[in-house]
Structures are given as C-alpha cells and as structure tokens.
Enzyme design. Structure first.
Site, short mmCIF file in Angstrom:
data_model
loop_
_atom_site.label_atom_id
_atom_site.label_comp_id
_atom_site.label_asym_id
_atom_site.label_seq_id
_atom_site.Cartn_x
_atom_site.Cartn_y
_atom_site.Cartn_z
N SER A 1 3.99 -0.07 6.03
CA SER A 1 3.36 -0.35 7.32
C SER A 1 4.15 -1.43 8.07
CB SER A 1 1.89 -0.74 7.09
OG SER A 1 1.14 -0.64 8.27
N MET A 2 3.54 -2.56 8.42
CA MET A 2 4.31 -3.62 9.06
C MET A 2 5.52 -4.00 8.21
SD MET A 2 3.18 -7.53 10.16
CE MET A 2 3.56 -8.28 8.57
#
Length: 262
Positions: A95-96
């Site tokens: 994700s991030m």
C-alpha cells in the site's frame, strides 16, 4: 543493519543461499509499524533476513512527530539504507509502503547507488499523474472510514477512544502523505518488479497494479490473490515462496506470466 529506522526481525539460520544472501527491507502501509512484517519474516525464515522500516510516530518512536510527506520519508530511508546496507538487498512495500519502496529505490539510483536487486510492490496502483481519489482523506472521519473499509486496523482499536487517540496521529500523517504525493515522471528503474494484488481490493484494480510494468526496463511479474486490500494476511506462505524464488533466480531472468492464487 539495525537502527532507529530499520528493525531486524529474522536472521538467516539455515541455507541463506536459497535467496542469494539477499536481505528484504520492508515498508509498512499507512498507519502501520515495523511489527506488521513479523509474520512475513517468520514465513521467510531461515532463507531471507527481514528488516522493516519504523516510521516516526509509532510504537517505540511514538513520541516523535510523524512525517506527512512521502519525499521526506523516502529521503530518510534512502540515506539509512546507504549507511547500513552490506550485501545485496530487495524492497517489499504494501500500500503506502509500495510507493515508499519505489521512491526510495529512485533516490538510491539517482545517487549512483546499486539500489535494490528486486522490488516487491503490493496492494498499490502504479503512480499516475492524476492522484487516486482513495488517497484524499479530508477529516478524521474520512480516515477512520477508509481504515475500517480496508481492514488494516482491528476495529476494537478504532472503537476505543484512548486507543484511537494513540493511532490517529500516525494515520493522519500517513494519509496526508499519500494524499499529497505527486509522482514526478522520470527514467524507469532497471530493477525487476514483482507485483502482488488482491482480486477484491476496493482501492486498486488488477489492471492498475499491473501498470507497474511501465516503471522498469527489467522483468515484471504480476500475481493476483483472492482477497481484499490485506489479502496477504491469508497468503503468507505463497508470498514467501514467490519472494524467495524471485531472489534465488538469476538477475535479469525472464518474467513469469501473470498468475492467480487462491
């Protein structure tokens, strides 16, 4: 390599040649901490040593102000990797963390460093000039709704006012960071990329994840697993096999065909 920014969770105790002696540096998701990668470290042991980034503002760094800028985080992590790395290493980001892994690799290459020998990018669409609407969280209520929808935080934490107040500073900063992230076009990397994604992920499609192929001149693989944004919790053995196999393969080998894991 074990420092303020990087935590070592597993050290090879067996035949580490299975992964070419390569360490895996892992980048947590928004709101996540280094400990999120303890299960993956266990799944990879004893073949791969795992080091996980510990961003400011969480766990043993909870008294530090969290950073809300992807560029600042990537600058700090690139400097840390340059200082402490011995031998080959690869990056894994979810994700991030996938954005951070990619931007950290870009900074290392721009500085003339060898950089990671492989990038594993999970649960994140490839960068684009138009920001993802899923990254735009304007209020705490927006952030909490997103976290509940993705399933990355135990609901009991968000329901308890005291626990919620402990995690919100990091969540706010991380969502500001991804919301403000603006990809700057540049030369593609020359490192192999392994892309992982859940077939039911509400914030990234398989097609968007597959577009990472355009960000390297090397081989790219795509593996699709059953599940949502945090599909990897259910598929750690398969992910560990993919990572170990990729790291054991000769550099610059042919790309595998995209696959679907159940």
């Amino acid at each position: 390599m074990d420092s303020e920014w990087l935590r070592r969770f597993a050290v090879p105790g067996g035949d580490s040649a299975a992964a070419g002696g390569t360490a895996l540096v892992c980048f947590p998701h928004a709101g996540g901490a280094a400990s999120a990668y303890v299960p993956l470290a266990r799944a990879l042991a004893p073949d791969v040593a795992v080091l996980a980034a510990q961003y400011p503002g969480r766990q043993d760094r909870r008294h530090e102000a969290p950073l809300d800028d992807i560029g600042e985080l990537a600058d700090a992590l690139a400097a840390e990797v340059r200082r402490g790395t011995e031998g080959p290493y690869a990056f894994f980001g979810h994700s991030m963390g996938a954005v951070l892994a990619y931007e950290t690799a870009r900074r290392l290459r721009a500085a003339g460093q060898a950089g990671p020998r492989h990038l594993f990018l999970s649960g994140r669409r490839a960068p684009a000039l138009d920001p993802s609407p899923h990254d735009r969280m304007l209020t705490d209520a927006d952030v909490m709704a997103a976290v509940r929808r993705l399933g990355g935080t135990t609901p009991a934490v968000l329901d308890d006012p005291e626990l919620r107040e402990m995690v919100m500073p990091a969540l706010r900063a991380d969502y500001r960071a991804v919301g403000r992230y603006a990809w700057r076009p540049g030369a593609p990397l020359d490192v192999p990329i392994g892309v992982f994604v859940g077939d039911g992920d509400p914030v990234v499609t398989v097609e968007q994840a597959g577009a990472w192929r355009d960000f390297t001149t090397a081989a790219t693989t795509l593996e699709v697993f059953q599940g949502g944004h945090f599909y990897l919790d259910r598929h750690l053995p398969a992910i560990a096999r993919s990572v170990t196999g990729a790291l054991a393969a000769p550099a610059g080998g042919p790309a595998a065909r995209p696959g679907v894991r159940s």
